[in-house]
Design a protein around this motif. Structure first.
Motif, PDB file in Angstrom:
ATOM      1  N   HIS A  53       3.902  20.936  52.819  1.00 49.65           N
ATOM      2  CA  HIS A  53       2.576  21.359  53.283  1.00 49.65           C
ATOM      3  C   HIS A  53       1.499  20.742  52.398  1.00 49.65           C
ATOM      4  CE1 HIS A  53       4.223  25.011  55.501  1.00 49.65           C
ATOM      5  NE2 HIS A  53       5.206  24.788  54.634  1.00 49.65           N
ATOM      6  N   GLU A  54       0.241  21.057  52.735  1.00 51.38           N
ATOM      7  CA  GLU A  54      -0.848  20.908  51.777  1.00 51.38           C
ATOM      8  C   GLU A  54      -1.748  22.122  51.890  1.00 51.38           C
ATOM      9  OE1 GLU A  54      -4.490  18.358  52.509  1.00 51.38           O
ATOM     10  OE2 GLU A  54      -2.999  17.259  53.685  1.00 51.38           O
ATOM     11  N   THR A  55      -2.514  22.381  50.837  1.00 55.15           N
ATOM     12  CA  THR A  55      -3.216  23.656  50.727  1.00 55.15           C
ATOM     13  C   THR A  55      -4.458  23.754  51.606  1.00 55.15           C
ATOM     14  OG1 THR A  55      -4.449  22.803  48.832  1.00 55.15           O
ATOM     15  CG2 THR A  55      -2.407  24.020  48.382  1.00 55.15           C
ATOM     16  N   GLY A  56      -5.127  22.630  51.902  1.00 56.04           N
ATOM     17  CA  GLY A  56      -6.369  22.680  52.675  1.00 56.04           C
ATOM     18  C   GLY A  56      -7.589  22.811  51.790  1.00 56.04           C
ATOM     19  N   TYR A  57      -7.467  23.583  50.732  1.00 58.80           N
ATOM     20  CA  TYR A  57      -8.525  23.715  49.723  1.00 58.80           C
ATOM     21  C   TYR A  57      -7.864  23.578  48.357  1.00 58.80           C
ATOM     22  CZ  TYR A  57     -11.709  25.273  53.419  1.00 58.80           C
ATOM     23  OH  TYR A  57     -12.484  25.324  54.529  1.00 58.80           O
ATOM     24  N   SER A  58      -8.476  24.143  47.327  1.00 59.84           N
ATOM     25  CA  SER A  58      -7.933  24.018  45.975  1.00 59.84           C
ATOM     26  C   SER A  58      -6.663  24.855  45.815  1.00 59.84           C
ATOM     27  CB  SER A  58      -8.965  24.470  44.947  1.00 59.84           C
ATOM     28  OG  SER A  58      -9.201  25.867  45.069  1.00 59.84           O
ATOM     29  N   ALA A  59      -5.877  24.518  44.803  1.00 63.17           N
ATOM     30  CA  ALA A  59      -4.677  25.296  44.511  1.00 63.17           C
ATOM     31  C   ALA A  59      -5.043  26.732  44.149  1.00 63.17           C
ATOM     32  CB  ALA A  59      -3.904  24.641  43.363  1.00 63.17           C
ATOM     33  N   SER A  60      -6.110  26.886  43.390  1.00 60.96           N
ATOM     34  CA  SER A  60      -6.509  28.242  42.972  1.00 60.96           C
ATOM     35  C   SER A  60      -6.904  29.105  44.159  1.00 60.96           C
ATOM     36  CB  SER A  60      -7.662  28.174  41.966  1.00 60.96           C
ATOM     37  OG  SER A  60      -8.788  27.522  42.531  1.00 60.96           O
ATOM     38  N   SER A  61      -7.556  28.505  45.174  1.00 58.17           N
ATOM     39  CA  SER A  61      -7.941  29.303  46.343  1.00 58.17           C
ATOM     40  C   SER A  61      -6.704  29.746  47.125  1.00 58.17           C
ATOM     41  CB  SER A  61      -8.874  28.495  47.256  1.00 58.17           C
ATOM     42  OG  SER A  61      -8.204  27.384  47.834  1.00 58.17           O
ATOM     43  N   ALA A  62      -5.685  28.892  47.202  1.00 54.98           N
ATOM     44  CA  ALA A  62      -4.448  29.273  47.892  1.00 54.98           C
ATOM     45  C   ALA A  62      -3.746  30.388  47.147  1.00 54.98           C
ATOM     46  CB  ALA A  62      -3.529  28.054  48.019  1.00 54.98           C
ATOM     47  N   ILE A  63      -3.641  30.258  45.828  1.00 54.33           N
ATOM     48  CA  ILE A  63      -2.969  31.283  45.023  1.00 54.33           C
ATOM     49  C   ILE A  63      -3.708  32.609  45.138  1.00 54.33           C
ATOM     50  CG2 ILE A  63      -2.347  31.958  42.674  1.00 54.33           C
ATOM     51  CD1 ILE A  63      -2.004  28.920  42.097  1.00 54.33           C
ATOM     52  N   ASN A  64      -5.034  32.570  45.080  1.00 57.40           N
ATOM     53  CA  ASN A  64      -5.825  33.796  45.211  1.00 57.40           C
ATOM     54  C   ASN A  64      -5.560  34.484  46.544  1.00 57.40           C
ATOM     55  OD1 ASN A  64      -6.998  33.431  42.706  1.00 57.40           O
ATOM     56  ND2 ASN A  64      -8.816  32.402  43.510  1.00 57.40           N
ATOM     57  N   PHE A  65      -5.450  33.691  47.604  1.00 58.61           N
ATOM     58  CA  PHE A  65      -5.169  34.263  48.928  1.00 58.61           C
ATOM     59  C   PHE A  65      -3.811  34.947  48.939  1.00 58.61           C
ATOM     60  CE2 PHE A  65      -3.495  34.170  53.227  1.00 58.61           C
ATOM     61  CZ  PHE A  65      -4.569  34.615  53.988  1.00 58.61           C
ATOM     62  N   PHE A  66      -2.805  34.320  48.348  1.00 55.96           N
ATOM     63  CA  PHE A  66      -1.460  34.884  48.330  1.00 55.96           C
ATOM     64  C   PHE A  66      -1.391  36.171  47.505  1.00 55.96           C
ATOM     65  CE2 PHE A  66       0.107  30.215  48.543  1.00 55.96           C
ATOM     66  CZ  PHE A  66      -0.236  30.155  49.886  1.00 55.96           C
ATOM     67  N   GLN A  67      -2.299  36.334  46.556  1.00 58.31           N
ATOM     68  CA  GLN A  67      -2.266  37.495  45.681  1.00 58.31           C
ATOM     69  C   GLN A  67      -3.020  38.691  46.253  1.00 58.31           C
ATOM     70  OE1 GLN A  67      -3.696  35.709  41.993  1.00 58.31           O
ATOM     71  NE2 GLN A  67      -1.601  35.417  41.267  1.00 58.31           N
ATOM     72  N   VAL A  68      -3.639  38.503  47.418  1.00 57.11           N
ATOM     73  CA  VAL A  68      -4.357  39.592  48.097  1.00 57.11           C
ATOM     74  C   VAL A  68      -3.448  40.202  49.155  1.00 57.11           C
ATOM     75  CG1 VAL A  68      -6.317  40.173  49.576  1.00 57.11           C
ATOM     76  CG2 VAL A  68      -6.605  38.563  47.676  1.00 57.11           C
ATOM     77  N   ALA A  69      -3.383  41.519  49.209  1.00 56.13           N
ATOM     78  CA  ALA A  69      -2.567  42.206  50.223  1.00 56.13           C
ATOM     79  C   ALA A  69      -3.182  42.010  51.604  1.00 56.13           C
ATOM     80  CB  ALA A  69      -2.474  43.686  49.897  1.00 56.13           C
ATOM     81  N   HIS A  70      -2.332  41.717  52.583  1.00 56.51           N
ATOM     82  CA  HIS A  70      -2.790  41.533  53.959  1.00 56.51           C
ATOM     83  C   HIS A  70      -1.965  42.426  54.885  1.00 56.51           C
ATOM     84  CE1 HIS A  70      -4.031  37.621  52.101  1.00 56.51           C
ATOM     85  NE2 HIS A  70      -5.139  37.921  52.759  1.00 56.51           N
TER      86      HIS A  70
END
Length: 287
Positions: free
Chosen positions: A129-146
């Motif tokens: 894959h690729e993230t689409g934005y920065s690595a930090s933005s992807a990690i932040n998204f994964f760390q939020v409950a959905h």
């Protein structure tokens, strides 16, 4: 009371207790057999999760993290016979690494059966894959409950622009990297539906790894405006996948497995360069 009458009563009471114990044990056994959670947990006899890349903490800059951050699988399995072995080039390449936690809502268990109760025996694949934005933005998204299952997402690992390997979801867990997806083989298509409310996907037998998108291509989908990936990313990606037993023909991309018609990543990925590096870091085990 005569001794004979007393003995008879004691015998009857004992028999009643024995009968009660038998009924309780029988009920417990039936409950275990019918427990759907038990029947859907990871089955080490179906797929050996050790075939996926394992966390290798080789960074010389962060040796103190080796003992406290190693991701260990709770599943005890018999490892399959290794087809590939790593090379001297693999041993000499030491990318930096990080370990980032992922909210439990964004990943799950690998299933031994699909929603219809059919046993699963898909062999592992790796999806790039690729993230689409920065690595930090992807990690932040994964760390939020959905709570919304349609937006839950994660990768098993991520490669930053500087080649840093970020370990996210342990390989024996099911990362939510691809939604509506199918893996095509000469023998047919492979996909698994584990949720009646969502389309079938490859997630149950996939290891998802993503490349950080270059800043000039955030939210882009054009090959003309995408500058591609760094040498460090290609090297770290090949190094990571060299640890797996997944053959070249079962390494694919998000674009190729997607059935929504919306995924085009990883954009401008040089497959020939990647495979050349992969063959530098691993080789077929001599007989």
């Amino acid at each position: 009371m005569r001794f004979k009458d007393w003995a008879t009563r004691v015998l009857l009471i004992s028999l009643m207790f024995i009968a009660l114990i038998v009924v309780l044990l029988t009920g417990r056994a039936t409950k275990l057999q019918n427990n759907p959670t038990t029947s859907h947990t990871s089955n080490p006899q179906i797929t050996a999760w050790s075939q996926y890349p394992q966390a290798q903490f080789q960074s010389a800059k962060e040796p103190e993290k080796k003992s406290q951050n190693v991701i260990k699988s709770p599943v005890k399995i018999n490892k399959p016979v290794a087809k590939y072995v790593t090379t001297q080039a693999f041993a000499q390449y030491r990318p930096n690494y990080q370990v980032a936690s992922v909210d439990p809502s964004n990943y799950g268990e690998r299933y031994a059966q699909d929603i219809n109760g059919i046993p699963l025996n898909n062999q592992p694949i790796i999806v790039l894959h690729e993230t689409g934005y920065s690595a930090s933005s992807a990690i932040n998204f994964f760390q939020v409950a959905h709570d919304d299952e349609s937006v839950q997402a994660s990768y098993h690992a991520l490669i930053k622009l500087d080649g840093t390997v970020v370990y996210l979801v342990p390989p024996e867990k099911r990362a939510f990297g691809a939604a509506n997806s199918v893996f095509e083989t000469p023998e047919g298509v492979e996909t698994v539906q584990t949720n009646p409310n969502l389309p079938a996907s490859v997630n149950n037998f996939a290891y998802h790894v993503s490349l950080e998108t270059p800043p000039d291509s955030y939210n882009g989908s054009s090959q003309q405006t995408h500058s591609g990936y760094t040498e460090a990313q290609y090297n770290s990606l090949a190094w990571l996948i060299a640890q797996s037993q997944v053959p070249d023909d079962r390494i694919t991309t998000h674009h190729l497995v997607d059935r929504s018609g919306k995924k085009v990543d990883p954009i401008n990925f040089d497959g020939n360069k990647f495979l050349s590096l992969l063959n530098t870091y691993r080789e077929v085990k001599p007989i």
